[in-house]
Structure formats: structure tokens, C-alpha cells
Design an enzyme around this catalytic site. Structure first.
Site, PDB file in Angstrom:
ATOM      1  N   HIS A 116       0.814  -1.217   0.000  1.00 24.82           N
ATOM      2  CA  HIS A 116       0.000   0.000   0.000  1.00 24.82           C
ATOM      3  C   HIS A 116       0.848   1.267   0.000  1.00 24.82           C
ATOM      4  CE1 HIS A 116      -3.328   2.626   1.803  1.00 24.82           C
ATOM      5  NE2 HIS A 116      -3.850   2.121   0.717  1.00 24.82           N
ATOM      6  N   LYS A 118       3.129   4.442  -1.156  1.00 27.41           N
ATOM      7  CA  LYS A 118       3.229   5.360  -2.284  1.00 27.41           C
ATOM      8  C   LYS A 118       4.553   6.102  -2.139  1.00 27.41           C
ATOM      9  CE  LYS A 118      -1.387   4.730  -1.811  1.00 27.41           C
ATOM     10  NZ  LYS A 118      -2.049   4.142  -0.630  1.00 27.41           N
ATOM     11  N   ASP A 123      17.244   9.352  -8.097  1.00 23.64           N
ATOM     12  CA  ASP A 123      18.702   9.384  -7.943  1.00 23.64           C
ATOM     13  C   ASP A 123      19.165   9.181  -6.500  1.00 23.64           C
ATOM     14  OD1 ASP A 123      19.011   9.729 -10.634  1.00 23.64           O
ATOM     15  OD2 ASP A 123      19.505  11.857 -10.567  1.00 23.64           O
ATOM     16  N   HIS A 322      -9.000  10.968   1.350  1.00 21.28           N
ATOM     17  CA  HIS A 322      -8.035   9.879   1.192  1.00 21.28           C
ATOM     18  C   HIS A 322      -6.757  10.143   1.992  1.00 21.28           C
ATOM     19  CE1 HIS A 322      -5.449   6.975  -1.150  1.00 21.28           C
ATOM     20  NE2 HIS A 322      -6.540   6.281  -1.002  1.00 21.28           N
ATOM     21  N   LYS A 324      -3.925  10.557   4.948  1.00 14.29           N
ATOM     22  CA  LYS A 324      -3.420   9.804   6.103  1.00 14.29           C
ATOM     23  C   LYS A 324      -2.315  10.650   6.742  1.00 14.29           C
ATOM     24  CE  LYS A 324      -4.111   6.668   2.504  1.00 14.29           C
ATOM     25  NZ  LYS A 324      -5.541   6.580   2.582  1.00 14.29           N
ATOM     26  N   ASP A 329       0.880  19.447  18.238  1.00 11.85           N
ATOM     27  CA  ASP A 329       1.495  20.646  18.810  1.00 11.85           C
ATOM     28  C   ASP A 329       2.270  21.476  17.786  1.00 11.85           C
ATOM     29  OD1 ASP A 329       0.472  19.826  21.212  1.00 11.85           O
ATOM     30  OD2 ASP A 329       2.364  19.126  22.053  1.00 11.85           O
TER      31      ASP A 329
END
Length: 417
Positions: A116, A118, A123, A322, A324, A329
Site C-alpha cells: 500500500h 506510495k 537518484d 483519502h 493519512k 502541537d
């Protein structure tokens, strides 16, 4: 005892992106400047709309001799358009699918363990990480064109953390390639791929000037500290959850969590409750539009307890959520922010390969806090006790059924949560 704020690092810089519309041009520009390698991992790979520019940049990089390797998940990306697959193959892009589904599909609990993450590394010096797939903001694989773009975030980081990410991605790519070759009874290629997975990846340049080049190109700003936190099914099973719990345990004034799918473990729930009891303002930005049964009703089964603890719940209505991400603080002496692929729910925290970047820097935390605050003001609805009181009996029943089925699924894989 007073805590001093860590100053920005000389060799680490970062930038927050909201949505693919802002991320994809930056990724494409970075890939256009690649001279050695591009590693890409994504759950969904659909090269259309805004995402097409990124895939075209991968194609051009491979054509000029850059080593381009793409890893996609066998559930998120079951097929690739034949036209694009032909173009990428012709250009020399190497492509592998993580755990393609067999005849029984997801009927086997072992198939629930997905890739899952991404991630993209250019380089070995520049890392992109977040929740954004290679997918246009307004396109939904199940529903087609969306009226409004989904809300999601990613971060670009130039610095030593990119080297770590490349090593992890290279090992995963070669392990997956080894499994693919073994399934095809290609034993010699399988052994070669396994040896490559076990060998350390070559280090990229660690010169600060190399990292500063990306900062100047993409408008990255120095940050105090950036850390890559991974979740896998071997040695790092609880790394992301522990990072959340540590941050919540030290919160003094404010916590904002945005999670598309929200059904956290007992320990994370207790950390949220404890923060609220200490007087910390805790806000949750959750999915307000029905997407998947378990995630939608499972999260709502927790609402009464969260509200009773003094935690604010905001449901995002403008489009699909979508994101996450989380902020702790942002104005305090120890600001903390995370951007990644991991939801606070069982699939992410028990089964999937996930990746989050944690940035401990006041400027970055305030920037993410501002984006989340704007999303709450612009497109979210506050949930209170009156909303729960008017819910009909069949809706409450669905919440209970969803929670029961989630617990059954956890029991089937032999884990506690």
C-alpha cells in the site's frame, strides 16, 4: 524543564503537497532531471488525466538511459491499459506486480497482505511519500468522474532519508521479482533476483550540495528532522503505530488526525483518550461520504466513545477523503507531523506494507495544520451527540455488524488489535 526547538538541518529540506494536481508536476520535473535511477511504488497506477504527465516523464527517463523500476500492487492495479504497457515496455521501464491475485482472489486471508506504499525516489537523493496514488484527483476507479477532487497529501524530502527509502524499495522490488520468476519456474532469474534483494543497494551522493539542488528546483524548505517509518510483516510490524502513540503521549495542546479509514487499535484509542483527558484539543477529520462498508460503519461504531471523551469528530463532505496525516502541537516546542500511506485501521496497521514520513519541524507542522484547518472549515461537518441520537436502529445495527466482521477478520489472521 524547557525544551529547545531543534534548528533546521543543513542537509534536509521538505515540501508539503495537497492533491495530485500539485504533486504530479513536481514529480515529473524531478524525474526529468534524473540521471541515474527512478524507483516508484504505488497501490493504484492509472495513467490518465493529471497523472499522465508523471507516466510520460517515466517513459522519457527510461528512453534516455535512466534505470526506471515500477512496483504496483496486484489488487490496486489488476490491469494496466495495453497502450501504456506497450509504451513503457518499449521505453525500457521495468515493471513488477506485488502479489497478483490467483483464482481464489481475496478469499484467502494470506492475500489480504498488500503493498500500500506510495513512494518515489529519484537518484537516491529525493523522496516523495504520501497517500496519493498515480491517479487523477477527480477519477475514482469504482465511480468514475468525481464532482470535486479527493483530499490527499504527500511530501517531498531531499536528504539522507531518500537513500534509506531507495534501499528499502530496491530490496522490495527484487524480492517481488524473485517471487514472480519463481512462480514462472524461472529458477535462475529467481535466484539472481533474490541475491540482488539481499545485497545492499549502492549509496547515492551524500553531498549537501546534491540535496540543495532538489530544494532549489522544487521549492523545498529546510526542516529540523525527517524520518522514514515503515510497516511490514517481518521486523517492523508496529513501527507506524508506535510512532503515533509516542507523539500522542507527548501532546500538550493540540492534535489533528486525518484518516480516510479510521478504526484504530485499543492502544491508539487509549492514547487519544489520554490526550483529551490532559486537556489537549483532539480533532479527527474522517470520511463523511460512504465508500466501503467496513470502514464507514466500523468507524461510526466508535463515535459515542470518542465524543464522550471530548474528542471532536469532523466528517469531510466535499469529496472523498483519502488523507493519512496528523499534526501534534504545531505551535509547541516539539512540533510533530506525519504524511504517509497508513490509515489508522487494521488493514494498514496489521497487514499492509506502509510508509510514512515523520517531520519534526515547526514550519512544516504549521503548514499541514493550516491545510487541515482549511479542509475542516471548507468541507467538513461537525458530529455531535444529536447526530447519534437521531440515527435509526438499522444504521446502528450496521455499525455493530461492521465492527463484528472486522474483529472476525482479525481473528482469522491470528492477530490481536
Amino acid at each position: 524543564m524547557a525544551t529547545t526547538i531543534r534548528p533546521p538541518s543543513a542537509d534536509t529540506s521538505a515540501r508539503l503537497f495537497e492533491g495530485g494536481r500539485s504533486l504530479f508536476p513536481a514529480m515529473a520535473e524531478a524525474i526529468e532531471q534524473a540521471t541515474e535511477s527512478v524507483w516508484l511504488e504505488t497501490y493504484i497506477f492509472e495513467p490518465q488525466g493529471e497523472a499522465a504527465q508523471l507516466v510520460q516523464a517515466l517513459e522519457r527517463a527510461a528512453l534516455r538511459g535512466v534505470a526506471v523500476r515500477v512496483l504496483v500492487d496486484g489488487v490496486g492495479t489488476r490491469t494496466l491499459d495495453a497502450h501504456w504497457r506497450g509504451r513503457l515496455d518499449s521505453a525500457g521501464v521495468r515493471w513488477v506486480v506485488y502479489a497478483p491475485l490467483g483464482a481464489l482472489g481475496l478469499a484467502l486471508p494470506s492475500r489480504w497482505r498488500r503493498m500500500h506504499r506510495k513512494l518515489c525516489v529519484v537518484d537516491g537523493q529525493l523522496l516523495f511519500c504520501g497517500g496519493i496514488n498515480v491517479l487523477d484527483d477527480r477519477h475514482d476507479p469504482e465511480r468514475g468522474l468525481l464532482a470535486r477532487p479527493r483530499l490527499d497529501f504527500a511530501v517531498a524530502v531531499a536528504g539522507p532519508v531518500a537513500q534509506q527509502a531507495q534501499q528499502v524499495m530496491a530490496q522490495q522490488w527484487w524480492r517481488t521479482e524473485s517471487a514472480r520468476a519463481a512462480r514462472s519456474a524461472q529458477l535462475q532469474p529467481a535466484m539472481a533476483a533474490l541475491e540482488a534483494a539481499l545485497a545492499p543497494a549502492p549509496a547515492a551522493s551524500a553531498e549537501p550540495k546534491a540535496f540543495r539542488r532538489w530544494a532549489a528546483l522544487l521549492g523545498l524548505r529546510p526542516v529540523a528532522r525527517a524520518t522514514l517509518v515503515l510497516r511490514d510483516n517481518l521486523r517492523q510490524r508496529q513501527s507506524i503505530e508506535r510512532a503515533y502513540r509516542r507523539a500522542l503521549a507527548t501532546a500538550r495542546t493540540e492534535v489533528v488526525v486525518a484518516s480516510a479509514y479510521f478504526l484504530p487499535s485499543r492502544r491508539v484509542l487509549q492514547a487519544l483518550f489520554s490526550a483529551a483527558r490532559r486537556g489537549v484539543r483532539v480533532r479527527l477529520l474522517l470520511q463523511g461520504r460512504y465508500e466501503y462498508f467496513f470502514e464507514h460503519h466500523g468507524a461510526r461504531s466508535l463515535y459515542a466513545r470518542l465524543l464522550a471523551a471530548g474528542i471532536e469528530i469532523w466528517e469531510y463532505q466535499e469529496s472523498f477523503l483519502h488523507a493519512k496525516v496528523a499534526v501534534v502541537d504545531p505551535e509547541g516546542p516539539r512540533p510533530w507531523a506525519t504524511v504517509g500511506s497508513s490509515n489508522l485501521e487494521p488493514l494498514s496497521l496489521l497487514l499492509a506494507h506502509e510508509a510514512n514520513v515523520i517531520i519534526e519541524d515547526g514550519g512544516f507542522a504549521r503548514a499541514l495544520h493550516e491545510r487541515l484547518g482549511d479542509a475542516i472549515r471548507r468541507g467538513a461537518r461537525a458530529i455531535d451527540g444529536s447526530d447519534l441520537a437521531v440515527r435509526r436502529w438499522h444504521q446502528r445495527l450496521l455499525d455493530a455488524v461492521a465492527l463484528m466482521l472486522v474483529r472476525l477478520g482479525i481473528a482469522l489472521i491470528g492477530r490481536s488489535y
